[in-house]
Design a protein around this motif. Structure first.
Motif, mmCIF file in Angstrom:
data_model
loop_
_atom_site.group_PDB
_atom_site.id
_atom_site.type_symbol
_atom_site.label_atom_id
_atom_site.label_comp_id
_atom_site.label_asym_id
_atom_site.label_seq_id
_atom_site.Cartn_x
_atom_site.Cartn_y
_atom_site.Cartn_z
ATOM 1 N N LEU A 159 0.883 -1.080 -0.022
ATOM 2 C CA LEU A 159 -0.004 0.036 -0.080
ATOM 3 C C LEU A 159 0.855 1.159 -0.294
ATOM 4 O O LEU A 159 0.714 1.872 -0.655
ATOM 5 N N ALA A 160 1.782 1.797 0.808
ATOM 6 C CA ALA A 160 2.635 2.210 0.662
ATOM 7 C C ALA A 160 3.290 2.669 -0.526
ATOM 8 O O ALA A 160 3.932 3.697 -0.837
ATOM 9 N N LEU A 161 3.763 1.583 -1.149
ATOM 10 C CA LEU A 161 4.546 1.792 -2.429
ATOM 11 C C LEU A 161 3.245 2.459 -3.847
ATOM 12 O O LEU A 161 3.909 2.788 -4.522
ATOM 13 N N THR A 162 2.178 1.770 -3.350
ATOM 14 C CA THR A 162 1.487 2.010 -4.243
ATOM 15 C C THR A 162 0.659 3.763 -4.154
ATOM 16 O O THR A 162 0.831 4.851 -5.291
ATOM 17 N N PHE A 163 1.197 3.788 -2.935
ATOM 18 C CA PHE A 163 0.678 5.710 -2.784
ATOM 19 C C PHE A 163 1.644 6.434 -3.121
ATOM 20 O O PHE A 163 1.703 7.462 -3.777
ATOM 21 N N ALA A 164 2.739 6.196 -3.313
ATOM 22 C CA ALA A 164 5.062 6.627 -3.736
ATOM 23 C C ALA A 164 3.884 5.941 -4.984
ATOM 24 O O ALA A 164 4.782 7.274 -5.812
ATOM 25 N N SER A 213 9.538 -5.881 4.100
ATOM 26 C CA SER A 213 9.520 -7.388 3.843
ATOM 27 C C SER A 213 8.268 -6.674 2.565
ATOM 28 O O SER A 213 6.876 -7.361 2.794
ATOM 29 N N THR A 214 8.494 -6.295 1.763
ATOM 30 C CA THR A 214 7.099 -5.732 0.466
ATOM 31 C C THR A 214 7.898 -6.026 -1.102
ATOM 32 O O THR A 214 9.452 -6.361 -1.032
ATOM 33 N N SER A 215 6.151 -6.484 -1.535
ATOM 34 C CA SER A 215 6.772 -7.134 -3.013
ATOM 35 C C SER A 215 6.524 -4.971 -4.110
ATOM 36 O O SER A 215 4.700 -5.521 -3.247
ATOM 37 N N PRO A 216 6.952 -5.586 -5.061
ATOM 38 C CA PRO A 216 5.779 -4.358 -6.065
ATOM 39 C C PRO A 216 4.643 -5.576 -6.523
ATOM 40 O O PRO A 216 3.868 -4.909 -7.862
ATOM 41 N N GLY A 217 4.094 -6.706 -6.438
ATOM 42 C CA GLY A 217 3.615 -7.482 -7.412
ATOM 43 C C GLY A 217 3.538 -8.235 -7.939
ATOM 44 O O GLY A 217 4.632 -8.649 -8.047
ATOM 45 N N LEU A 218 3.085 -9.078 -8.779
ATOM 46 C CA LEU A 218 3.170 -9.950 -9.229
ATOM 47 C C LEU A 218 2.945 -10.087 -10.597
ATOM 48 O O LEU A 218 2.111 -8.676 -11.361
ATOM 49 N N SER A 219 4.252 -10.351 -11.583
ATOM 50 C CA SER A 219 4.378 -9.435 -13.084
ATOM 51 C C SER A 219 3.648 -9.682 -13.899
ATOM 52 O O SER A 219 3.117 -9.198 -15.229
#
Length: 269
Positions: free
Chosen positions: A99-104, A118-124
């Motif tokens: 969620l933090a990365l999405t906000f950024a 411990s964060t992922s940008p999602g599935l590619s």
């Protein structure tokens, strides 16, 4: 305090003084995730700590679209606007990190520094996302049909959290009690709306375009997220990666003092 955003009453804790630091907990967590850091971080930052939609004392909506990660990010912007906060440091753990990365990605001008634990940008790929959506739907069904206790029993036994079994009993009991206080509907809808399979992929151009300083934190015993961090470092312009060799996924719980010091040093440098 309660902050009303588009019909959702968000529970938000605030403590400390200084440059604003927005803290986002993980799935099944709530704002109490960060309570123990208020004393130290509060000496240099004003901590803004919401219960993410579907968690803690924030209202659980029946509308799945309210749980979509972009919608949740817009709600966070609304909270900051209500509080009169223009720019922030932002720290998120696991789901809260996504969620933090999405906000950024959506609001890059609002971020000074970003910490992702411990964060992922999602599935590619769409195939990966479709499979994950299916698995999350199965878990949501488990929560709805068997209740929160059965789900927490299952969640605590996931290999991802195996290193947490080394924690003192009192710590494990406190975490379990907090998880059990969540709304079954809220957790189920969070899986359906904000799960890794439901969010867009931020790999490639979205994270390459981020200009802010970014600190990636992973546990050395969390191989999956170490590999993800290694991949992210190839895309980030201003990224730093620190690995805690003796930790798993929940570093802030497993090595809180070291975690707290590293975050403070990063924010104050």
């Amino acid at each position: 305090m309660n902050v009303l955003i588009d019909g959702i009453h968000y529970h938000v804790e605030v403590c400390g003084e200084g440059f604003p630091l927005l803290l986002l907990h993980g799935f099944t967590g709530d704002s109490s995730t960060w309570t123990s850091f208020c004393h130290d971080w509060g000496q240099h930052s004003k901590l803004i700590v919401p219960d993410i939609i579907g968690h803690g004392m924030t209202k659980s909506s029946e509308e799945i679209q309210r749980y979509q990660i972009e919608s949740a990010a817009h709600d966070l912007k609304g909270i900051l606007d209500e509080l009169g906060v223009k720019q922030i440091d932002l720290l998120g753990y696991s789901m809260g990190g996504r969620l933090a990365l999405t906000f950024a990605v959506l609001f890059p001008d609002r971020i000074r520094k970003l910490v992702l634990e411990s964060t992922s940008p999602g599935l590619s790929t769409e195939e990966e996302r479709e499979f994950r959506r299916m698995k999350d739907a199965e878990l949501a069904k488990l929560i709805k049909e068997q209740g929160i206790k059965s789900f927490v029993d299952y969640w605590e036994e996931l290999p991802l959290f195996s290193t947490m079994k080394r924690l003192p009993s009192v710590t494990k009991e406190k975490i379990r009690a907090q998880r059990l206080h969540n709304s079954p509907e809220g957790l189920a809808n969070s899986l359906l709306g904000m799960g890794t399979g439901s969010q867009p992929s931020w790999w490639g151009p979205p994270i390459r375009q981020l200009e802010c300083e970014i600190l990636l934190l992973t546990g050395g015993e969390d191989g999956k997220f170490c590999r993800i961090a290694e991949g992210m470092m190839k895309d980030l312009k201003n990224g730093t990666w620190i690995m805690f060799e003796n930790s798993g996924h929940a570093i802030h719980v497993e090595e809180p003092e070291k975690f707290g010091t590293i975050v403070s040093d990063f924010l104050n440098t």
